[in-house]
Write a protein that holds these residues in place. Structure first.
Motif, PDB file in Angstrom:
ATOM      1  N   SER A 148      48.649  22.570  33.373  1.00  0.00           N
ATOM      2  CA  SER A 148      46.728  22.339  33.184  1.00  0.00           C
ATOM      3  C   SER A 148      46.060  22.639  34.601  1.00  0.00           C
ATOM      4  N   ASN A 149      44.573  23.008  34.040  1.00  0.00           N
ATOM      5  CA  ASN A 149      43.929  23.785  35.352  1.00  0.00           C
ATOM      6  C   ASN A 149      44.086  24.258  36.381  1.00  0.00           C
ATOM      7  N   VAL A 150      45.309  25.259  36.595  1.00  0.00           N
ATOM      8  CA  VAL A 150      45.840  25.871  37.230  1.00  0.00           C
ATOM      9  C   VAL A 150      44.738  27.013  37.669  1.00  0.00           C
ATOM     10  N   GLY A 151      44.248  27.374  37.071  1.00  0.00           N
ATOM     11  CA  GLY A 151      43.636  28.207  36.873  1.00  0.00           C
ATOM     12  C   GLY A 151      44.256  30.045  36.214  1.00  0.00           C
ATOM     13  N   LYS A 152      44.476  29.379  35.152  1.00  0.00           N
ATOM     14  CA  LYS A 152      45.400  30.069  34.360  1.00  0.00           C
ATOM     15  C   LYS A 152      44.296  31.605  34.068  1.00  0.00           C
ATOM     16  N   SER A 153      43.716  31.582  33.456  1.00  0.00           N
ATOM     17  CA  SER A 153      43.052  32.255  32.517  1.00  0.00           C
ATOM     18  C   SER A 153      41.674  32.709  33.132  1.00  0.00           C
ATOM     19  N   SER A 154      41.492  32.669  34.254  1.00  0.00           N
ATOM     20  CA  SER A 154      40.373  32.984  35.509  1.00  0.00           C
ATOM     21  C   SER A 154      41.264  34.377  36.489  1.00  0.00           C
ATOM     22  N   LEU A 155      42.577  33.571  36.169  1.00  0.00           N
ATOM     23  CA  LEU A 155      43.925  35.069  37.193  1.00  0.00           C
ATOM     24  C   LEU A 155      44.054  35.873  36.468  1.00  0.00           C
ATOM     25  N   ILE A 156      44.065  35.662  35.192  1.00  0.00           N
ATOM     26  CA  ILE A 156      44.627  36.867  34.273  1.00  0.00           C
ATOM     27  C   ILE A 156      42.759  37.300  34.132  1.00  0.00           C
ATOM     28  N   ASN A 157      41.499  37.371  34.265  1.00  0.00           N
ATOM     29  CA  ASN A 157      40.808  37.970  33.775  1.00  0.00           C
ATOM     30  C   ASN A 157      40.574  38.738  34.992  1.00  0.00           C
ATOM     31  N   MET A 158      40.999  38.317  36.459  1.00  0.00           N
ATOM     32  CA  MET A 158      41.080  38.708  37.680  1.00  0.00           C
ATOM     33  C   MET A 158      42.277  39.937  37.390  1.00  0.00           C
ATOM     34  N   ILE A 159      43.654  40.115  36.949  1.00  0.00           N
ATOM     35  CA  ILE A 159      44.038  40.839  36.708  1.00  0.00           C
ATOM     36  C   ILE A 159      43.989  42.355  36.335  1.00  0.00           C
ATOM     37  N   THR A 160      43.503  41.661  34.872  1.00  0.00           N
ATOM     38  CA  THR A 160      43.662  42.981  34.269  1.00  0.00           C
ATOM     39  C   THR A 160      41.629  43.340  33.941  1.00  0.00           C
ATOM     40  N   GLY A 161      41.030  43.035  35.277  1.00  0.00           N
ATOM     41  CA  GLY A 161      39.585  43.639  35.097  1.00  0.00           C
ATOM     42  C   GLY A 161      38.791  42.795  34.107  1.00  0.00           C
ATOM     43  N   SER A 162      38.958  42.115  33.334  1.00  0.00           N
ATOM     44  CA  SER A 162      38.211  41.904  32.550  1.00  0.00           C
ATOM     45  C   SER A 162      37.684  40.596  32.816  1.00  0.00           C
ATOM     46  N   LYS A 163      35.965  40.433  32.367  1.00  0.00           N
ATOM     47  CA  LYS A 163      35.293  38.905  32.682  1.00  0.00           C
ATOM     48  C   LYS A 163      36.209  38.004  31.726  1.00  0.00           C
ATOM     49  N   ALA A 164      35.843  38.444  30.746  1.00  0.00           N
ATOM     50  CA  ALA A 164      36.228  37.658  29.316  1.00  0.00           C
ATOM     51  C   ALA A 164      37.224  37.353  28.113  1.00  0.00           C
ATOM     52  N   LEU A 165      38.863  38.325  28.904  1.00  0.00           N
ATOM     53  CA  LEU A 165      40.230  38.590  27.676  1.00  0.00           C
ATOM     54  C   LEU A 165      40.663  37.003  27.581  1.00  0.00           C
TER      55      LEU A 165
END
Length: 194
Positions: free
Chosen positions: A32-49
């Motif tokens: 928890s709190n490792v920044g997973k959602s932010s990283l997924i959004n960065m990788i996919t190029g989507s701000k809110a995936l």
């Protein structure tokens, strides 16, 4: 690899309710709190995936995102410090284990670790479990923009040393930063060449 489309498909509370396993899957997991959602959004190029939250442990289900109509990015629940009951924690643990052990089309798991911290027991135990169960993984060290160049190599080197000494494994790792879009090409390249 270029990401042309990324679409949320399903949130599943168990392996048996996941989408049909007809495409390759690449799972992302971390404490928890490792920044997973932010990283997924960065990788996919989507701000809110993937939903980014200030509260750790918000991901409680197995989330499938269809990428380029050809593979799934799977966002697994975090493990560790989320404020949940023991019963809820056991349920999440069982869900994660079920998915990682029995999902036939899972090609690779990306284990996210905050590069700012020295090796943590919970991460080492999880890597040991994955290694014992022959689940291929790559370590993604997150938040690299928050530390100096020296620190970017220091903690990964400590992990590598401990893993070699204790488990005789030497996993690949990639430094990432959602903020600076660092590591994106390497992660996508790793998926493309799997």
């Amino acid at each position: 690899m270029q990401i042309i489309s990324s679409v949320f498909v399903a949130s599943s509370p168990s392996l048996k309710l996941c989408p049909e396993g007809n495409l390759p899957e690449y799972a992302f997991i971390g404490r928890s709190n490792v920044g997973k959602s932010s990283l997924i959004n960065m990788i996919t190029g989507s701000k809110a995936l993937a939903k980014v939250s200030g509260t750790p442990g918000k991901t409680r289900l197995i989330n499938h995102f269809l990428i380029n109509d050809s593979w799934y990015l799977v966002d697994l629940p975090g493990f560790g410090f989320a404020k949940t009951s023991k019963e809820e924690s056991r349920k999440i643990e069982s869900m994660i284990e079920g998915y990682l052990l029995r999902r036939d089309n899972l090609r690779l798991t990306f284990l996210l670790i905050d590069v700012r911290h020295t090796p943590q027991k919970i991460d080492l135990e999880f890597m040991n479990w994955m290694s014992r169960n022959q689940i291929p993984f790559v370590i993604l060290f997150t938040k690299a923009d928050k530390v100096s160049k020296t620190a970017q190599t220091g903690n990964p080197a400590l992990y590598r040393k401990l893993l070699m000494e204790k488990l005789s494994i030497d996993p690949e790792f990639i430094l990432t930063s959602a903020e600076k879009k660092m590591g994106r090409d390497e992660v996508l390249g790793r998926i493309e060449n799997q």
